[in-house]
Scaffold this active site. Structure first.
Site, PDB file in Angstrom:
ATOM      1  N   PHE A  65       0.566  -1.069  -0.002  1.00 30.02           N
ATOM      2  CA  PHE A  65      -0.012  -0.119   0.094  1.00 30.02           C
ATOM      3  C   PHE A  65       0.549   0.943   0.178  1.00 30.02           C
ATOM      4  O   PHE A  65       1.788   1.017   0.913  1.00 30.02           O
ATOM      5  CB  PHE A  65      -1.185  -0.015   1.447  1.00 30.02           C
ATOM      6  CG  PHE A  65      -1.737   1.423   0.958  1.00 30.02           C
ATOM      7  CD1 PHE A  65      -3.100   0.665   0.341  1.00 30.02           C
ATOM      8  CD2 PHE A  65      -2.251   2.075   2.229  1.00 30.02           C
ATOM      9  CE1 PHE A  65      -4.013   1.897   0.431  1.00 30.02           C
ATOM     10  CE2 PHE A  65      -2.689   3.197   2.141  1.00 30.02           C
ATOM     11  CZ  PHE A  65      -3.978   3.398   1.256  1.00 30.02           C
TER      12      PHE A  65
ATOM     13  N   ASP B 245       1.439  -5.778   7.988  1.00 31.74           N
ATOM     14  CA  ASP B 245      -0.100  -4.804   7.944  1.00 31.74           C
ATOM     15  C   ASP B 245      -1.201  -5.642   7.845  1.00 31.74           C
ATOM     16  O   ASP B 245      -0.935  -5.708   6.859  1.00 31.74           O
ATOM     17  CB  ASP B 245       0.265  -3.990   6.801  1.00 31.74           C
ATOM     18  CG  ASP B 245      -0.806  -2.359   7.207  1.00 31.74           C
ATOM     19  OD1 ASP B 245      -1.760  -2.878   6.701  1.00 31.74           O
ATOM     20  OD2 ASP B 245      -0.242  -1.700   6.376  1.00 31.74           O
TER      21      ASP B 245
ATOM     22  N   TYR C 100     -11.183   1.337  10.365  1.00 31.89           N
ATOM     23  CA  TYR C 100     -12.423   1.569   9.742  1.00 31.89           C
ATOM     24  C   TYR C 100     -12.652   0.951   8.616  1.00 31.89           C
ATOM     25  O   TYR C 100     -13.902   1.723   7.777  1.00 31.89           O
ATOM     26  CB  TYR C 100     -12.421   3.433   8.944  1.00 31.89           C
ATOM     27  CG  TYR C 100     -11.185   3.158   8.513  1.00 31.89           C
ATOM     28  CD1 TYR C 100     -11.051   2.682   7.044  1.00 31.89           C
ATOM     29  CD2 TYR C 100      -9.984   4.166   9.984  1.00 31.89           C
ATOM     30  CE1 TYR C 100      -9.271   2.702   6.990  1.00 31.89           C
ATOM     31  CE2 TYR C 100      -8.234   4.138   8.496  1.00 31.89           C
ATOM     32  CZ  TYR C 100      -8.717   3.724   7.508  1.00 31.89           C
ATOM     33  OH  TYR C 100      -7.349   3.600   6.902  1.00 31.89           O
ATOM     34  N   LYS C 101     -12.257   0.419   8.338  1.00 33.08           N
ATOM     35  CA  LYS C 101     -12.420  -1.293   7.283  1.00 33.08           C
ATOM     36  C   LYS C 101     -12.693  -2.441   7.640  1.00 33.08           C
ATOM     37  O   LYS C 101     -14.485  -1.864   7.686  1.00 33.08           O
ATOM     38  CB  LYS C 101     -11.527  -1.417   6.953  1.00 33.08           C
ATOM     39  CG  LYS C 101     -10.339  -0.579   5.867  1.00 33.08           C
ATOM     40  CD  LYS C 101      -9.300  -0.946   5.345  1.00 33.08           C
ATOM     41  CE  LYS C 101      -8.317   0.142   4.592  1.00 33.08           C
ATOM     42  NZ  LYS C 101      -6.629  -0.291   4.734  1.00 33.08           N
TER      43      LYS C 101
ATOM     44  N   ARG D 117     -12.228  -3.337  -7.781  1.00 31.41           N
ATOM     45  CA  ARG D 117     -11.833  -3.956  -6.184  1.00 31.41           C
ATOM     46  C   ARG D 117     -13.169  -4.400  -5.934  1.00 31.41           C
ATOM     47  O   ARG D 117     -14.352  -3.479  -5.601  1.00 31.41           O
ATOM     48  CB  ARG D 117     -11.245  -3.524  -5.560  1.00 31.41           C
ATOM     49  CG  ARG D 117     -10.996  -4.371  -4.744  1.00 31.41           C
ATOM     50  CD  ARG D 117      -9.654  -3.657  -4.242  1.00 31.41           C
ATOM     51  NE  ARG D 117      -9.909  -1.976  -2.580  1.00 31.41           N
ATOM     52  CZ  ARG D 117      -9.286  -1.717  -1.730  1.00 31.41           C
ATOM     53  NH1 ARG D 117      -8.059  -1.692  -1.645  1.00 31.41           N
ATOM     54  NH2 ARG D 117     -10.779  -0.771  -1.685  1.00 31.41           N
TER      55      ARG D 117
HETATM   56  C1  LIG Z   1      -6.200   1.362   4.539  1.00 31.77           C
HETATM   57  C2  LIG Z   1      -4.511   1.438   4.420  1.00 31.77           C
HETATM   58  C3  LIG Z   1      -4.094   1.717   5.211  1.00 31.77           C
HETATM   59  C4  LIG Z   1      -4.356   3.870   5.716  1.00 31.77           C
HETATM   60  O1  LIG Z   1      -3.409   3.586   6.394  1.00 31.77           O
HETATM   61  P1  LIG Z   1      -4.690   4.763   7.395  1.00 31.77           P
HETATM   62  O2  LIG Z   1      -2.927   5.991   8.215  1.00 31.77           O
HETATM   63  O3  LIG Z   1      -5.095   4.573   8.154  1.00 31.77           O
HETATM   64  O4  LIG Z   1      -4.486   5.903   6.295  1.00 31.77           O
HETATM   65  C5  LIG Z   1      -2.634   1.924   5.259  1.00 31.77           C
HETATM   66  N1  LIG Z   1      -2.069   0.481   4.807  1.00 31.77           N
HETATM   67  C6  LIG Z   1      -2.769  -0.429   4.183  1.00 31.77           C
HETATM   68  C7  LIG Z   1      -2.420  -1.655   3.349  1.00 31.77           C
HETATM   69  C8  LIG Z   1      -4.143  -0.143   4.096  1.00 31.77           C
HETATM   70  O5  LIG Z   1      -5.095  -1.133   3.148  1.00 31.77           O
END
Ligand SMILES: *Cc1c(COP(=O)(O)O)cnc(C)c1O
Length: 426
Positions: free
Chosen positions: A135, A212, A237-238, A386
């Site tokens: 990500f 992660d 939040y997911k 997705r």
């Molecule tokens: C959604 C997501 C994030 C989000 O990071 P934030 O700091 O909450 O914006 C980070 N890493 C991955 C792999 C994600 O899917």
């Protein structure tokens, strides 16, 4: 259907079959615990999970009683609550014993904290390995730290549809590698990495491992404890349904906690916080990974979001995700392949999280046409749709109607009138 996406006994592609799957679905009662404000077919619970029905009342209680009436006298209760919610998230979602998970900051900030802490534990080693398709925030944080510390960033050449396999990791390991940073479930394709064997290989090479968990927490079982992983981060939040901007969490294996130190020396990680000493002295345990004042409204909504997950159990949720993505793949093969789509995720349900990604040359236009017809997916570069099937909130009927609408859009060419230029937020 949990190993291969073979059609279940008596499967057909009719709408009635989707309804029959819903009737038989053990997770069906959990859907009633969430808010469905209209008929939108929401295939994006992996980006922002639905609102649990219980959350507004829980927040109102914190606002009205704890904040409105008790004001600052609520802090002792809030501090205990934040610790308890971290432990609960650890037990119910990450499968780890208490005292190893804290709610704090955002995933991005937690990455910064733990990557620095890990590098300090491996002085003399100057390389971080990261998947090139990790990500973006993970990549950027690693790049920023590499620049600040003068270390080297090596990118694993992962396949954007199939993710990272262990051979890719082992061929890049060396005695200069301090840390490996990977996502358990890849954000684009949903590919699930083999946490246990990859972590073992990383440890074998004397390096540390940071996972992660953003796309795996609340969608699949996470073998963090079995893997003896060193560090992990993730958002809430997911699939944890805690709402936009709710705080993230971090995990540090117990035996590392006294050696590891994160670089943001805030007063919430001070041993005697209200001693107001001028010198920093890091607290013991997970408290040393905190920074500043925690977000209590967000922590409350994490706790409420955990209720449905705890009741359903992560095993049942994982099975539900595999069945939903397996069913979606079945429909995609039958209906969408002839229209130019290909599955851009591992084909085996047990090799992915709870989303399925489809490739199409016009994916961005199709995405806009879908939203115009009340089906909400995500567009992901370069040309991927997705589709998230959050197991607690997505029905088989949603899958059927969602994919049927994609089929209609592309059959009619309805997407061709939408701009090819990508919007700022996708
Ligand atoms: C959604 C997501 C994030 C989000 O990071 P934030 O700091 O909450 O914006 C980070 N890493 C991955 C792999 C994600 O899917």
């Amino acid at each position: 259907m949990s190993e291969h996406a073979a059609p279940p006994e008596g499967a057909d592609f009719g709408h009635d079959f989707a309804r029959a799957l819903d009737t038989a679905d053990p997770l069906r009662p959990y859907r009633d615990r969430f808010v469905y404000a209209d008929d939108t077919i929401y295939l994006d619970g992996n980006s922002l999970g639905r609102l649990p029905k219980g959350t507004p009342a829980r927040l109102q209680e914190v606002i009205g009683d704890q904040w409105g009436r008790n004001l600052i006298r609520s802090w002792p209760q809030w501090m205990e609550f934040a610790t308890a919610v971290g432990d609960r998230l650890g037990r119910e979602v990450l499968g780890v014993d208490d005292g190893q998970v804290a709610i704090s900051d955002s995933t991005t900030v937690n990455l910064y904290k733990l990557i620095n802490a890990a590098l300090d534990l491996r002085p003399g080693r100057g390389t971080v390995l990261i998947e090139k398709d990790n990500f973006p925030t993970d990549l950027y944080v690693v790049q920023g730290i590499a620049r600040a510390r003068g270390i080297t960033c090596v990118y694993l050449d992962s396949d954007i549809d199939h993710g990272v396999d262990i051979s890719l990791v082992t061929e890049s390991l060396s005695d200069d590698v301090a840390l490996v940073v990977l996502s358990h479930v890849a954000y684009r394709s949903g590919a699930l990495a083999d946490m246990v064997s990859i972590t073992a290989a990383v440890h074998e090479a004397g390096a540390l491992m940071l996972w992660d968990l953003c796309h795996s927490a609340g969608s699949v079982r996470i073998p963090l404890q079995e893997a003896a992983a060193d560090f992990a981060v993730g958002c809430t939040y997911k699939y944890l349904n805690a709402g936009p901007g709710a705080p993230a969490y971090l995990y540090v294996r117990r035996d590392l906690q006294s050696q590891a130190q994160q670089p943001i020396w805030g007063w919430f990680s001070q041993r005697d916080q209200f001693g107001m000493d001028q010198r920093y002295d890091a607290a013991d345990g997970m408290a040393r990974f905190l920074t500043g004042t925690p977000n209590m409204l967000g922590t409350t909504s994490i706790d409420e979001g955990l209720n449905a997950i705890a009741d359903a159990g992560i095993g049942q949720i994982q099975d539900g995700g595999r069945l939903l993505t397996g069913y979606a793949q079945l429909l995609a093969d039958e209906w969408l392949r002839p229209l130019g789509f290909t599955v851009a995720s591992p084909r085996q349900p047990s090799r992915r999280g709870a989303h399925l990604t489809l490739h199409h040359d016009h994916a961005w236009q199709i995405c806009q046409a879908m939203i115009a017809r009340d089906v909400v997916p995500d567009f992901r570069t370069p040309d991927r749709l997705r589709l998230g099937f959050s197991p607690l909130t997505t029905s088989y009927d949603d899958v059927w109607r969602g994919l049927d609408r994609i089929r209609q859009i592309v059959q009619d060419g309805a997407h061709l009138s939408f701009p090819t230029e990508r919007a700022a937020v996708t």
